[in-house]
Design an enzyme around this catalytic site. Structure first.
Site, mmCIF file in Angstrom:
data_model
loop_
_atom_site.group_PDB
_atom_site.id
_atom_site.type_symbol
_atom_site.label_atom_id
_atom_site.label_comp_id
_atom_site.label_asym_id
_atom_site.label_seq_id
_atom_site.Cartn_x
_atom_site.Cartn_y
_atom_site.Cartn_z
ATOM 1 C CD GLU A 177 -2.813 1.347 2.319
ATOM 2 O OE1 GLU A 177 -2.989 2.518 2.743
ATOM 3 O OE2 GLU A 177 -3.306 0.348 2.880
ATOM 4 C CG HIS A 186 -0.694 5.713 -1.586
ATOM 5 N ND1 HIS A 186 -1.631 4.879 -2.142
ATOM 6 C CD2 HIS A 186 -0.825 5.579 -0.240
ATOM 7 C CE1 HIS A 186 -2.314 4.280 -1.171
ATOM 8 N NE2 HIS A 186 -1.832 4.684 -0.010
ATOM 9 C CG HIS A 212 -6.484 3.354 -0.043
ATOM 10 N ND1 HIS A 212 -6.757 4.684 0.188
ATOM 11 C CD2 HIS A 212 -5.300 3.087 0.568
ATOM 12 C CE1 HIS A 212 -5.786 5.209 0.915
ATOM 13 N NE2 HIS A 212 -4.887 4.264 1.157
ATOM 14 C CG ASP A 263 -0.644 4.637 4.234
ATOM 15 O OD1 ASP A 263 -0.806 4.893 3.025
ATOM 16 O OD2 ASP A 263 -1.421 5.055 5.113
#
Length: 503
Positions: free
Chosen positions: A173, A175, A339, A465
């Site tokens: 996860e 980004h 998400h 994250d």
């Protein structure tokens, strides 16, 4: 000295590695020996290899692979540890320890080493042997001890380090954004709202807190790789962050921008194929087009599935209109990462806003502080109780932030909610066969242990994250966690490799 038959590859962090090298070299200098003793001593070999820039990541991967295989298969190989020591100069340093001279000679004559050597010749610019010396095993009392394993009485090597090494860390996860695409999304949203972005001032203030450095999310190159190297992350699986084209309500524009984003992501991955993989972004306004784009992204671009954020236009993704996406994901055997995203204003106003705290505090409360986790967890529960997994029994969903609160309520959902449903299985049964969960950088050992006990290590995949959480102890947390080595390997990389078909 007795012949040592050890079998373990040692992975330690950069700081420990420097101390280790100093210790080994010092030991070599201060433990002289007679020529006739040499054959009975452990052999230490340290080499510095300069690799051509375009092959650095590939060479490291190959060196780690052959090192792990050698330690596992060859009786006299104690340690083969490749470490990148200077990325700018593209240097790799390899520490090798053998039980004796004969073990070293057998290693370099082995079929798998010769295959590795031939396959990597073109990658190597220069090789410098720092030292090749024999070493009494007593010179390393702080690093290794020899013990007997109770179950089969074989000699094993045990590390006195606190960490239990993991061969690979994959986080899923993580980004990125493409500024020009996010700018088009922002322009579209503003146009739909009379030329203004809703809550723009508050959102800007919040983003300064959660993402102070915009380069962290826009870069998919050296800046990001530097963090990954420092944090011990071998691969990130990327998905589109804020300003995603997923939620554009204009079908044609949504598809156009999603295709551009997926093409660009595939291009970025191709520059560092051993360090990055990706999830597609899909145009939710047109589920049939989204299914077709998912197929293109997987089959033609090599992406590993897709990520869906929050809800679309006030509708949860369990609604029947979105089923073409999930049908295609099941057919392709790829997962969908669910998400969190901004929740409905009416819900945010009711639960998370108050004159007793600032608008920015309210925005945080409604999003990363708590609100969108509850919202995303509800979205997964809705998928289960809507019967989605009865229709698509092999569909796999990924839920971050330790499952967005749901694992902590599975018992209650089974006890109460299941009483009102006509599903043939308990809610927790669907959860444990169709949902994977990730920590998303919430590195709490208590939560890790609870989730292992509740859903099992087979259903947990690692994630950080990035860049909303930037933790250089990402590898260290999992390596130092008081769980089994088998579970660490599953969570650290094996589950991701299997689910996402990562080689």
């Amino acid at each position: 000295a007795k012949k040592c038959n050890f079998a373990l590859i040692i992975y330690i962090n950069a700081s420990q590695m420097k101390k280790f090298f100093l210790f080994i070299i010092t030991a070599i200098l201060f433990f002289p020996m007679k020529a006739q003793e040499k054959d009975n001593k452990m052999l230490v070999r340290i080499a510095e290899i300069e690799v051509y820039p375009e092959y650095l990541d590939q060479y490291l991967k190959e060196a780690q692979k052959v090192g792990a295989l050698s330690v596992e298969k060859e009786k006299g190989v104690i340690c083969i540890f490749p470490m990148q020591v200077n990325r700018d100069k593209h240097q790799v340093r390899i520490l090798e320890i053998y039980a004796d001279q004969k073990a070293y000679e057998a290693h370099i004559a082995s079929e798998h080493f010769q295959k590795h050597k031939q396959g990597t010749l073109k990658m190597v610019k220069a090789l410098n042997l720092i030292d090749t010396q024999s070493l009494d095993p007593k010179a390393m009392p702080l690093i290794f001890t020899k013990t007997k394993e109770n179950n089969d009485n074989k000699d094993v090597l045990q590390s006195h380090l606190k960490t239990n090494p993991i061969r690979r860390i994959i986080t899923i996860e993580e980004h990125f954004i493409i500024p020009e695409i996010s700018a088009q999304v922002t322009a579209f949203v503003a146009k739909q709202n009379g030329g203004k972005i809703p809550n723009a001032d508050v959102q800007q203030e919040l983003m300064k807190i959660v993402l102070p450095n915009n380069e962290d999310i826009t870069d998919v190159g050296e800046h990001r790789l530097k963090f990954m190297n420092e944090a011990g992350i071998d691969m990130q699986v990327l998905s589109y962050g804020a300003g995603s084209p997923q939620n554009i309500t204009d079908k044609a524009l949504a598809l156009e921008l999603c295709r551009k984003a997926n093409d660009r992501l595939a291009q970025l991955i191709s520059l560092h194929p051993t360090r990055f993989a990706g999830f597609a972004v899909l145009p939710a306004a047109d589920p049939s087009a989204a299914a077709a784009e998912l197929e293109r992204a997987v089959k033609k671009l090599g992406l590993k599935g897709a990520a869906l954020s929050g809800t679309f236009n006030g509708r949860f993704f369990d609604e029947k209109e979105f089923q073409p996406i999930f049908a295609k994901a099941e057919a392709l055997n790829v997962p969908i990462y669910m998400h969190p995203a901004i929740i409905e204003p009416s819900v945010a106003n009711y639960y998370y806003r108050s004159p007793q705290w600032s608008p920015v505090a309210g925005a945080m409360f409604a999003t990363a502080g708590f609100g969108w986790h509850a919202d995303s967890g509800i979205a997964v529960i809705r998928m289960i109780i809507s019967g989605l997994f009865e229709k698509y029994p092999n569909l796999q969903i990924i839920s971050g932030h330790w499952g967005e609160l749901v694992p902590f309520y599975l018992n209650r959902l089974d006890d109460q909610q299941s009483k009102t449903l006509n599903l043939p299985r308990k809610i927790s049964d669907y959860y444990k066969t169709n949902i994977f969960i990730t920590p998303s950088g919430l590195f709490s050992e208590a939560q890790l242990k609870f989730c292992i006990s509740e859903v099992g290590a087979d259903r947990i995949i690692y994630s950080g994250d990035y860049p909303f959480l930037i933790d250089k102890d990402t590898r260290k947390f999992l390596e130092e966690a008081s769980i089994s080595a088998e579970d660490k390997d599953k969570i650290g990389y094996k589950n991701a490799e299997k689910l996402l078909n990562i080689k």
